[in-house]
Structures are given as C-alpha cells and as structure tokens.
Design an enzyme around this catalytic site. Structure first.
Site, PDB file in Angstrom:
ATOM      1  N   GLN A  84      -7.645  -3.955  -4.826  1.00 37.60           N
ATOM      2  CA  GLN A  84      -8.600  -2.856  -4.624  1.00 37.60           C
ATOM      3  C   GLN A  84      -8.090  -1.861  -3.588  1.00 37.60           C
ATOM      4  OE1 GLN A  84     -11.283  -2.242  -6.545  1.00 37.60           O
ATOM      5  NE2 GLN A  84     -10.367  -3.943  -7.682  1.00 37.60           N
ATOM      6  N   ASN A 113       0.832  -1.213   0.000  1.00 36.54           N
ATOM      7  CA  ASN A 113       0.000   0.000   0.000  1.00 36.54           C
ATOM      8  C   ASN A 113       0.862   1.257   0.000  1.00 36.54           C
ATOM      9  OD1 ASN A 113      -3.061  -0.405   0.128  1.00 36.54           O
ATOM     10  ND2 ASN A 113      -2.292  -1.990   1.520  1.00 36.54           N
ATOM     11  N   MET A 160       0.171  -2.407  12.253  1.00 35.18           N
ATOM     12  CA  MET A 160      -0.537  -3.442  12.996  1.00 35.18           C
ATOM     13  C   MET A 160      -0.666  -3.179  14.492  1.00 35.18           C
ATOM     14  SD  MET A 160      -1.718  -5.259  10.767  1.00 35.18           S
ATOM     15  CE  MET A 160      -1.528  -5.941   9.118  1.00 35.18           C
ATOM     16  N   ARG A 161      -0.516  -1.927  14.890  1.00 37.22           N
ATOM     17  CA  ARG A 161      -0.758  -1.584  16.293  1.00 37.22           C
ATOM     18  C   ARG A 161      -1.920  -0.611  16.378  1.00 37.22           C
ATOM     19  NH1 ARG A 161       3.480  -3.083  19.581  1.00 37.22           N
ATOM     20  NH2 ARG A 161       5.300  -3.719  18.378  1.00 37.22           N
ATOM     21  N   ASN A 181      -6.804   5.003   7.703  1.00 33.72           N
ATOM     22  CA  ASN A 181      -6.346   3.611   7.729  1.00 33.72           C
ATOM     23  C   ASN A 181      -6.985   2.847   6.583  1.00 33.72           C
ATOM     24  OD1 ASN A 181      -5.244   1.149   8.934  1.00 33.72           O
ATOM     25  ND2 ASN A 181      -7.347   0.684   9.567  1.00 33.72           N
ATOM     26  N   HIS A 192      -8.298  -0.925   5.659  1.00 28.44           N
ATOM     27  CA  HIS A 192      -8.637  -2.190   6.309  1.00 28.44           C
ATOM     28  C   HIS A 192      -9.123  -3.184   5.258  1.00 28.44           C
ATOM     29  CE1 HIS A 192      -9.730  -4.923   9.476  1.00 28.44           C
ATOM     30  NE2 HIS A 192     -10.862  -5.135   8.827  1.00 28.44           N
TER      31      HIS A 192
HETATM   32  C1  GAR Z   1      -3.181  -4.784   3.937  1.00 28.01           C
HETATM   33  O1  GAR Z   1      -4.013  -5.805   3.467  1.00 28.01           O
HETATM   34  C2  GAR Z   1      -3.930  -3.902   4.901  1.00 28.01           C
HETATM   35  O2  GAR Z   1      -5.267  -3.704   4.558  1.00 28.01           O
HETATM   36  C3  GAR Z   1      -3.815  -4.702   6.160  1.00 28.01           C
HETATM   37  O3  GAR Z   1      -2.489  -5.178   6.160  1.00 28.01           O
HETATM   38  C4  GAR Z   1      -2.074  -5.353   4.821  1.00 28.01           C
HETATM   39  C5  GAR Z   1      -0.766  -4.636   4.624  1.00 28.01           C
HETATM   40  O4  GAR Z   1      -0.244  -4.914   3.353  1.00 28.01           O
HETATM   41  N1  GAR Z   1      -4.065  -3.895   7.327  1.00 28.01           N
HETATM   42  C6  GAR Z   1      -4.668  -4.354   8.394  1.00 28.01           C
HETATM   43  O5  GAR Z   1      -5.042  -5.502   8.503  1.00 28.01           O
HETATM   44  C7  GAR Z   1      -4.836  -3.352   9.513  1.00 28.01           C
HETATM   45  N2  GAR Z   1      -5.640  -3.908  10.561  1.00 28.01           N
HETATM   46  P1  GAR Z   1       0.932  -4.029   2.778  1.00 28.01           P
HETATM   47  O6  GAR Z   1       2.014  -3.991   3.838  1.00 28.01           O
HETATM   48  O7  GAR Z   1       1.356  -4.759   1.535  1.00 28.01           O
HETATM   49  O8  GAR Z   1       0.389  -2.665   2.478  1.00 28.01           O
END
Ligand code: GAR
Length: 203
Positions: free
Chosen positions: A175, A16, A92-93, A109, A111
C-alpha cells in the site's frame, strides 16, 4: 508543464524509491527523481538510483562536525539539484530545522502505520504487537515532531489472525507503494492545500 524535481532520502532497501521511480517513468507522477541521498553506504536505495542513472550520494554523518553540518550538506546537495519536493522514503533519521527550514512544506514522509498511532521506528511491528485489527500507512508533510505533520493520504490494511509482524509489514508495504506516488502526484499538480493540521486535495 515543468516536471516536479524530486530529491529522495532513503536509508534502506529503497522499495518506495523504486515505486516513485516507476511512477515517474510511466507517467503517474509528473516529476523526475533528480538525486538520491543516503546515510548508509550499503543502502540498496543507492544501487537502485545508480541502476536508473540517478545521482546517488552517500553521506557519512560521522565525517561531519555534527548533525547540523551533516544536514547542511544534505541541503547543499538538494539545492544543487534544484529539488522542489523532498521525499523521505525510509529515511531513518529525524530531520532538524536545518533541512526543515530550507524546504518549508516541501518535505513528505511515508510511515508504515495509521498515524497518529504507532509513530517512530517499526510502526508495523508496534501495531501487530498491540493487537489492532486495522493498520496501514500514512503519507504526511514533515514538521518538527516525529511523524506528527499534516496527513496527505492514508491506506488501511486489515490485520489477519494468521498474520505475523512480517506478513503484515509486507501487505502494508504494497500500500505504501500505491499512496506515496499518489501523494507526490497530487503535490506535483498543485492540488494540496494545507490548512492548519488538515490537508485538502483540490479537485
Ligand atoms: C518503509 O516501510 C517505510 O514506511 C519505513 O521504512 C520502510 C522503508 O522501506 N519508514 C519508516 O519507518 C520511517 N519512520 P523501503 O526502503 O523499501 O522503502
């Protein structure tokens, strides 16, 4: 117009983050990623930042007196880079009031589920395990709760019979890479208006 100054918090691979960097580079976001902060030394997000000449900060929570001190350092760094908008890109915190109060209505954020369904960790797998026919992803403002803040954009992803938790997660991630930059651009353009739980996009 001044470019929006983004600070990104990421714990993992940073896809992301990469989508945001790409969107700032090709003009889909009128902004610039000024700093990336991670709570994991090995997070590939930090490497992506370095590859793009973006300052990358690793903070070891165990080297601080507690979570408040850890978050005070996050705030210090974000302020040093004069960050306008904080983007949680796989961070993740759960943030406490130390960061929330420093950036009111300026933290968003991504999700990997259609909130308010399946908040917390592993939203994609929660949805797949539950057997829903549609899931997706959500960009929302961050409040004190876990994935409870006002929703900016959602994208729907159908769950296919042949899906595994992993194939579903991969299509959701595609997405995420679309709607996160889109939400940031709407913020950058001053188009987002929050009224209670609702976020309206001005035309
Ligand atoms: C993503 O799927 C994001 O939506 C999720 O972690 C992944 C990170 O991927 N976030 C959560 O679950 C937050 N509670 P990335 O490091 O490739 O962006």
């Amino acid at each position: 117009m001044e470019k929006l100054r983004l600070g990104v918090l990421a714990s993992g691979q940073g896809s992301n983050l990469q989508a945001i960097i790409n969107a700032t580079a090709d003009g889909r976001i009128d902004g610039i990623v000024t700093v990336v902060i991670s709570d994991h030394q090995e997070a590939f997000a930090l490497e992506r930042a370095r590859q793009n000449n973006i300052p990358a900060h690793y903070l070891d929570i165990n080297s601080f007196a507690g979570k408040a001190a850890f978050e005070e350092e996050i705030v210090n760094i974000l302020r040093n880079y004069q960050v306008d908008l904080v983007c949680l890109a796989g961070y993740m915190r759960v943030l406490s009031s130390v960061v929330l109060d420093a950036f009111p209505q300026r933290i968003i954020n991504i999700h990997p589920a259609l909130l308010p369904a399946f908040p917390g960790l592993h939203g994609q797998k929660q949805a797949w395990d539950y057997g829903v026919k549609f899931s997706g992803c959500t960009v929302h403002f961050v409040d004190q709760g876990i994935d409870t803040g006002p929703i900016i954009i959602q994208a729907v992803v159908p769950v296919l019979d042949e899906d595994t938790a992993d194939t579903l997660a991969a299509r959701i991630l595609e997405q995420e890479h679309q709607i996160f930059p889109e939400a940031i651009q709407r913020f950058a353009q001053g188009k987002l208006a929050i009224t209670g739980r609702k976020v309206f996009t001005k035309r």
